[in-house]
Design an enzyme around this catalytic site. Sequence first.
Site, short mmCIF file in Angstrom:
data_model
loop_
_atom_site.label_atom_id
_atom_site.label_comp_id
_atom_site.label_asym_id
_atom_site.label_seq_id
_atom_site.Cartn_x
_atom_site.Cartn_y
_atom_site.Cartn_z
N CYS A 187 -59.83 0.05 34.89
CA CYS A 187 -59.61 0.07 36.34
C CYS A 187 -58.94 1.38 36.75
O CYS A 187 -59.59 2.43 36.71
CB CYS A 187 -58.80 -1.15 36.77
N GLU A 219 -58.75 -7.66 29.81
CA GLU A 219 -57.43 -8.15 29.37
C GLU A 219 -57.01 -9.42 30.09
O GLU A 219 -56.03 -10.05 29.71
CB GLU A 219 -56.38 -7.04 29.56
N HIS A 258 -61.54 -6.16 34.18
CA HIS A 258 -60.31 -6.40 33.42
C HIS A 258 -60.52 -7.37 32.26
O HIS A 258 -60.17 -8.55 32.38
CB HIS A 258 -59.22 -6.94 34.35
#
Lengths: 993, 244
Positions: B97, B211, B209
């Site tokens: 990002c 994560e 994302h």
Amino acid sequence: MTAVHCLMVTVRGDDPRGRALLADAHAMGYPALQSATISDLIFFRGTLVSDVRDDLVSILVDPLLQSSTWSRSGGVTSDTSLMVESVLHAGVTDAVAEQLLRVARRKGWPAHGVATGRRIELRGEIPHSLRETLIRRLLVNPVIEHWVIDSLVEPVFAQGSAETVEVFGESFVSGDSFPPVIRAVQSVHVTYPVHLPVRTDSDLEALNRARGMALDPAELEAVRAYYAVHGGVAPDIELEMIAQTWSEHCAHKTFRARITSTTGEEIVPLLDQLRRATAQIDAPYVVSAFVGNAGILQFTPGTTFAVKCETHNHPSAVEPFGGANTGVGGVIRDVLGASHRPIACTDILCFGPADTADALLPDGVIHPRRVRSGVVAGIADYGNKIGLPTLAGAVLYDPGYVANPLVFAGCVGMANSPYVAERPLPGDRIVVLGGATGRDGIRGATFSSATMDATTGDVAGASVQIGDPITEKLLVDLLADGRHLYRSITDCGAGGLSSAIGEMAEGVGADVDLDGLPMKYPGLAPWEVWLSEAQERMVVATADPRPLSEACERLGIHCTDVGVFTGSGRLVVRSSGHPIVDIDTGFLHDGRPTRNMVARLPQPARIAAFSEERSDPSGRPGASSSSQPMNVTELEAILLELLAHPNIACKASVIRRYDHEIRGATLVRPLVGEPIGGHVIGHADGTVIAEPLAPNGLALGIGVNPWFGMTDPERMGQAVVDEAVRNVVACGGDPDQVALLDNFSWGDPRREETLGDLVATVAGACEAAVAFGAPFVSGKDSLNNEYLGKDGKRHAVPPTLVITAVAHVPEASRTITPDLKAVGNALLVVGMTPVALGGTHVAMVRDVSLSSVPPFDHSAPSRYRRLHAAIRDGHVVSCHDISEGGFAVALAEMAIAGNVGFNIHTAPPTFRADARDDQRDASEMEVLFGEGNGRFIIEVEQRHVGAVVASLSGEASVIGTVSADEIARFPVFGAERMAVPVAALRQAWAGRP
Amino acid sequence: MSRRPEAAVLTAPGTNRDPDACLALELAGANPVVIPVASLLDVRSRLSDCDMIVIPGGFSYADALGAGRLFATELDHVLGDHLSVAAAERRPLIGICNGFQTLVRLGIWTREGYRLALGHNADGVFTCEWVNLVPDPMTRCIWTDGLEGEVSCPVAHGEGRIVCDDATLMSLSGTGRVALRYVRNPNGSRGDIAGLTDATGFILGLMPHPENHVVARQHPGVRRGIGGGLGLRIFENGVRHAGR
């Protein structure tokens, strides 16, 4: 003199900002506009050789996306009908300029000042007479910007006048501080403070008006008496402090007032009623209630949660982006001030209808469309940038909010060490952390406590704060795991240092020196420094500031030792060595006389009586007074109208602008269900957060219903507590482990009727809270949400109580959502439908005449416990609470979110709550669209239906099934049997099939 | 069990998904070490000791002059071409990002001759929603190496649209630079590109994302019986290659 250069940067091709501006212009009644181009202006003062210019362009301009020029031309070109250039007023935070200066310093460029501005060029016809309105309402915000038309704007360098450039150039803090600031050498105001006569009533009354202190006669008399022994004169800075400390915003005068009803009844002070409810419930998970910055809860050993919800109404009315932005920043600091790490934000927004005609706007009021886009952008900006998910919320529209939009911002924090609040001890140092001080938001507390009028936007310019989430993020990083660094902590909110240090010094006393504080720019008078509401600052008390300053240095946070807590009981403030404040903290905090107020209690009609059967001129049958089936076309039309009602319709486009995924802890999201065209659009009742590896979590739910409040405030108080609890239960929260936040936004309580509504609401909310065993742990009241129009009319907000429920979720794996899951499953309604349409949405779209607001359902608490047990057993696959729009709308929402149909073969059971003058059964309108409390629709696999019905002890009844054909069928309703395709429901609700 | 690789997590003021990246790295078997650029003087030496580098998401410097611009200026100032060198030394580097925006502004791809930028989303606003990603079969990226099926994870950005001309798009695809594509494009990105790799294959820059999808229950479809590929697998790939 050094030259001023301007780089103008314009987006190549289609610019979304220009597109959005054009859409707003069209919606606001400028249909002939064809295009809008927005360019950024970046001004530099200094000598810029061509290498530096090239460097600047390489940093500021992406050649694939933007074009730029160093020689912007003036005037309008032939095809441009209007060009407006604007720049921020001096003193308004300009984050981009601050960052550029930082880069300039690092690169060694000789730029002495940086400022930013904007050019807007419009094409298409604009009637000359409407130009000014268009500019003020859409293109600029006069509160923070000034502008020129069809010519080149002169920049304002916030860094000050030419002679301060030298100071500015050299007084940067060394290293990589963020943002860059200066430690200004303040000019000594030898005449400061100004001593004002406060000997007579007319002295005081004149001061009260001239300085906007918003104090009442008894309070002014207390001031007079205090200063009588000081020779009858008061330093102006002390008067400002008293006005702040005694403001409704800070002192909650109405909630602490002695209230008598017009019939002579003594009413327990409102704050005491809320506290007594909490004391009576005596919940073991409440660690701290009504103390300090936030309520503290502990549901499992080793973890505590801090919860808080605040309003930021007046600032959002004047500058929607900045007001909402700093509202979020403020409530996050409240959680930091309770020594917890912020983990989630909430927002509840009340706006005027987006289609409000320009002509209906009171003078000086910003159009609701622009308020909405500014507020939403402000909330998204702060939450997204500081890195917190924005989760539970609501968006409401009512004409009552046109002049006074309401913005409620909440925050939840988490901590792993036991929470212990401490008071400062004599000898502790006073340390200010975080952002630099500027002229932002001076007199915010008194501003918030006064009625607004057409000039408020102009005179309140100094009340507008602009947030800086990045600086606050650094404070979070410092403080969230930094409990060992301080003894006592509070945030700088309304009233700034005067309020923060003033509160901490209560009973202890403090000696403060303002000279060392970092300033955004030079030239602030000492009183401005003391009262400034510059954001992103915290005040701590610590015996040893060294570990704190070392930690601050590592993170690049400003940390200033401004003095000591003395033990003298007096608050002394010095500037340039001179004492400018020397006041008894006892007087400051306890010297305010208790208010005596009178309430006229509301007498709402509580009869479930329709007038006799009526038909409107179009021949549509009105409310039926019998159980005769209604015209099915009409029922379907009502359902579709309700789904399209702004209060009920899809809010996904707003919700998607908030990051609700960051931290990876969002388990039940605000948007749920089957993706339609790639987007998930269904709405959750409540949201659940759980750390990614934790076995349990926390549910958040909101209750708000001003429309009940306009008719029956007491029942609103009950209903919104029920709704908030219902929402957390609906997603898996435990009804036996719930705590509540109360936020009241009201009109002027000095009007007997307005106070009466407030008294009734508090009573209703307390009764419901006790019934649910859900204690209040923190709250905030925002009164005087009124606007005095030039027409002399007062525009007050509808009585608005927002309840936030926070519940323990014992098993993160047992959370549920409202979207229908599987064809063939049974649908059950839980709870009974009362015969009552007062304050409902169907009453807004159809003439249903007099009817009472739905009553509190006293059996709801036990029902919620049983439902929760069924959810824990894994027997409930979907659950949706019944609220705005009632049973039919709730079912439609479940079908839309799940993208499946349903078939309702049995009508839900009803009961008559209030006395009535006939004995008829509930009408189809009441059954389908009534908004009675205490009800849910649940989806259950057929094999578990028996168990669920049994465990709910007859309070759940099977009403239908989930069907495969994507049609919502209500065959028990309507003369010809209602049936609407789910695509049509979705078209009405979301504007797409 | 061999030594857990050290993962340097570079942060600037405004970086905010560093805790999420750290959790993903821990679960993938690395030891994350957060290094703020405020301590730039020792960043270079600390970086040299690390086996992999992560630039997480957020709003570095408040996006003040455009997303990632100032972070890139800072990194360029202090690290020079250190990041490219790290990749050439086969140390995995991921920019997520805002980290991807920073890598683009740093010129990772421009230096390889690809004229591209990350522009405002096509609809002009920040958007947060879940997306599915497919690894490009042509890619040389070690982070997506051998991924079975799609990766599900959220996007949360306002400036994630890959902008480039047709020739660049062809060339990116043809040289295996495209690591991940959106199944349904959330931002108008050219060629549905979600993530890019460099010539070494050791750099991955992506807008979504991964994560935020490291345990199955984070997927929004779980209550509807719908799962999706864990984003954790991308980090596991990185960690595996960091260990070599």
